[in-house]
Design a protein around this motif. Structure first.
Motif, PDB file in Angstrom:
ATOM      1  N   CYS A   1       0.867  -1.172   0.000  1.00  0.00           N
ATOM      2  CA  CYS A   1       0.000   0.000   0.000  1.00  0.00           C
ATOM      3  C   CYS A   1       0.912   1.233   0.000  1.00  0.00           C
ATOM      4  O   CYS A   1       2.133   1.094  -0.092  1.00  0.00           O
ATOM      5  CB  CYS A   1      -0.891   0.002   1.236  1.00  0.00           C
ATOM      6  SG  CYS A   1       0.068   0.167   2.763  1.00  0.00           S
TER       7      CYS A   1
ATOM      8  N   HIS B   1       0.321  -6.392   1.364  1.00  0.00           N
ATOM      9  CA  HIS B   1      -0.953  -6.789   1.981  1.00  0.00           C
ATOM     10  C   HIS B   1      -1.500  -8.034   1.296  1.00  0.00           C
ATOM     11  O   HIS B   1      -1.656  -8.048   0.072  1.00  0.00           O
ATOM     12  CB  HIS B   1      -2.003  -5.683   1.825  1.00  0.00           C
ATOM     13  CG  HIS B   1      -1.916  -4.607   2.854  1.00  0.00           C
ATOM     14  ND1 HIS B   1      -2.338  -4.800   4.145  1.00  0.00           N
ATOM     15  CD2 HIS B   1      -1.458  -3.338   2.801  1.00  0.00           C
ATOM     16  CE1 HIS B   1      -2.146  -3.676   4.848  1.00  0.00           C
ATOM     17  NE2 HIS B   1      -1.606  -2.775   4.057  1.00  0.00           N
TER      18      HIS B   1
ATOM     19  N   CYS C   1      -2.004  -1.855   9.810  1.00  0.00           N
ATOM     20  CA  CYS C   1      -1.082  -1.021   9.023  1.00  0.00           C
ATOM     21  C   CYS C   1      -1.462   0.454   9.212  1.00  0.00           C
ATOM     22  O   CYS C   1      -2.616   0.781   9.475  1.00  0.00           O
ATOM     23  CB  CYS C   1      -1.213  -1.423   7.562  1.00  0.00           C
ATOM     24  SG  CYS C   1      -0.129  -0.528   6.445  1.00  0.00           S
TER      25      CYS C   1
ATOM     26  N   ARG D   1      -5.648  -0.557   6.966  1.00  0.00           N
ATOM     27  CA  ARG D   1      -6.077  -1.927   6.683  1.00  0.00           C
ATOM     28  C   ARG D   1      -5.678  -2.856   7.831  1.00  0.00           C
ATOM     29  O   ARG D   1      -4.621  -2.685   8.440  1.00  0.00           O
ATOM     30  CB  ARG D   1      -5.467  -2.426   5.365  1.00  0.00           C
ATOM     31  CG  ARG D   1      -6.103  -1.802   4.154  1.00  0.00           C
ATOM     32  CD  ARG D   1      -5.518  -2.331   2.855  1.00  0.00           C
ATOM     33  NE  ARG D   1      -6.154  -1.636   1.733  1.00  0.00           N
ATOM     34  CZ  ARG D   1      -5.812  -0.412   1.356  1.00  0.00           C
ATOM     35  NH1 ARG D   1      -4.843   0.217   1.969  1.00  0.00           N
ATOM     36  NH2 ARG D   1      -6.466   0.173   0.367  1.00  0.00           N
TER      37      ARG D   1
ATOM     38  N   CYS E   1      -1.989   2.450   7.011  1.00  0.00           N
ATOM     39  CA  CYS E   1      -2.974   2.820   5.978  1.00  0.00           C
ATOM     40  C   CYS E   1      -4.396   2.553   6.463  1.00  0.00           C
ATOM     41  O   CYS E   1      -5.350   2.932   5.800  1.00  0.00           O
ATOM     42  CB  CYS E   1      -2.720   2.051   4.684  1.00  0.00           C
ATOM     43  SG  CYS E   1      -3.198   0.307   4.760  1.00  0.00           S
TER      44      CYS E   1
HETATM   45 ZN   LIG Z   1      -1.194  -0.736   4.423  1.00  0.00          ZN
END
Ligand SMILES: [Zn+2]
Length: 436
Positions: A257, A264, A319, A323, A321
């Motif tokens: 990502c 991922h 994460c 996720r 991000c």
């Molecule tokens: Zn991520």
């Protein structure tokens, strides 16, 4: 936030809390087992031989404790023993199978995989492109060498992105650059190690400005083998953001990502275990283990407790991000690991240092494994004769020193013109470990 601006294509699934994700996996797993134990000749035979029945598995825990493993050799052996072209994965008249793909055969002869439309690979890539900021109506340059070229094209088309396909060869670089200048694509797939080297040479020779060429490209998917620090730096100097990808056990792919903190793997579509190859026990997050994968979405290709031979490190923490799905990094193949003075060495441990020298920046090399355990690490390293500016012995000495510092074992290098190594196959498929 409107969907157009959300970084997640499927926010509810991609950010699902882990406890909920595991309940979701359990439900899907039990349905996949129902199907596979009825329809897959290979899985039926394998489970019967192991003395495990569908009734023995009622939970994820039962599965992890009792389900038998399969690997590529099982698929090939079933194919040969039963004259079954699909290796017993699916019935030959299964109406859901609408494409057959075969692996590239890096570790033996190619393995057949039955595929259905809208597989987990398409869904996974669609999420990855969305994360990279690619949106419907935009263009993508596609030049892939993997067996997944069909799915690569359909995953883009289904998302409304328009692929422009090219063969994966250096001869196509000028045409690709022309297409980039005309169409201003936002995505590029696949930046392999050789592809980056071809572009590097093209820019050196043509004098074109890489930043101007790649200005419209928001992200390039990079795969084939782990990216070296040198290649990342080259792409950085072009202002090109690379998103590393790798197989997630042949079930699908895992991709970085924007946090670039591991690949991922989407766990709503496939389940991952990371096991000690010696005793099949789970290893802790961050420790090296073999990736074992189970499909949760495509029962026509029932890779169930499928040993990938890939040695990975995984991380199940959330994460940055947002996720919740696990991240992994591939460190090498189990079969490529060798022991030198009792120390485990993988090809990746030496490749990055080899790529640092200009004459050997292609990273073409072979480790010579004469015996299961050795006293000295022997390698054959390819050099580019057209840029050689020092005696070969001095180049070899420099590399031996660098590799000794990285591995902590004595190193002996034989230099060889890289044209000779390339006779063994394309750059991304030269066996990294050889017996002689
Ligand atoms: Zn991520």
């Amino acid at each position: 936030m409107s969907k157009q601006f959300s970084p997640y294509l499927n926010p509810a699934v991609e950010t699902m809390p882990r406890a909920q994700l595991e309940r979701f996996q359990e439900q899907k797993l039990l349905r996949v087992l129902d199907y596979a134990l009825e329809h897959s000749p290979l899985i039926k035979a394998r489970w019967q031989a192991a003395g495990v029945g569908r009734g023995d598995i009622r939970s994820l825990e039962d599965f992890r404790n009792r389900a038998p493993f399969i690997d590529k050799d099982d698929i090939r052996s079933f194919r040969d023993a039963h004259d079954h072209p699909l290796g017993g994965l699916a019935e030959l008249d299964n109406p859901n199978v609408n494409r057959v793909e075969t692996t590239s055969g890096t570790t033996g002869d190619p393995t057949p995989f039955p595929i259905r439309a809208r597989s987990s690979v398409e869904e996974g890539y669609a999420r990855d492109y969305w994360e990279m900021g690619i949106r419907p109506g935009e263009y993508a340059i596609v030049s892939s060498f993997t067996f997944r070229i069909g799915i690569t094209l359909s995953s883009l088309s289904e998302l409304g992105i328009i692929p422009i396909p090219f063969a994966h060869t250096p001869l196509q670089i000028p045409r690709m650059v022309e297409a980039i200048q005309h169409f201003r694509p936002t995505a590029f797939t696949l930046m392999s190690t050789p592809m980056i080297l071809w572009f590097e040479r093209f820019f050196e020779q043509s004098g074109l400005d890489p930043k101007a060429v790649f200005a419209s490209v928001r992200g390039a998917i990079a795969g084939g083998e782990a990216l070296s620090p040198r290649l990342r730096a080259v792409a950085d100097s072009w202002d090109l953001e690379l998103f590393e990808t790798a197989s997630f056990g042949d079930v699908m792919s895992g991709t970085e990502c924007r946090a670039h903190a591991g690949l991922h793997g989407y766990e709503d579509m496939a389940m991952a275990e990371c096991l000690d190859p010696e005793n099949d026990q789970p290893v802790a997050d961050g420790e090296l283990g073999e990736l074992v994968v189970t499909t949760l979405r495509n029962p026509e290709m029932p890779l169930i407790r499928y040993r990938t031979d890939d040695l990975v490190e995984i991380d199940r923490s959330q994460c940055s991000c947002g996720r919740t799905h696990f991240r992994y990094r591939v460190r090498g193949r189990k079969g490529d690991r060798l022991l030198v003075q009792g120390k485990a060495i993988l090809p990746l441990d030496v490749r990055f240092s080899i790529e640092e020298e200009r004459e050997t920046r292609s990273g073409l090399f072979q480790i010579i494994k004469e015996a299961p355990e050795m006293d000295i690490l022997r390698l054959r390293v390819g050099y580019d004769n057209s840029v050689l500016q020092r005696p070969l012995a001095s180049l070899a000495g420099k590399l031996e020193e660098a590799l000794k510092a990285v591995t902590g074992v004595p190193v002996a290098i034989e230099m060889i013109d890289e044209a000779e190594l390339l006779k063994l196959g394309p750059p991304h498929k030269i066996p990294r470990v050889t017996k002689s």
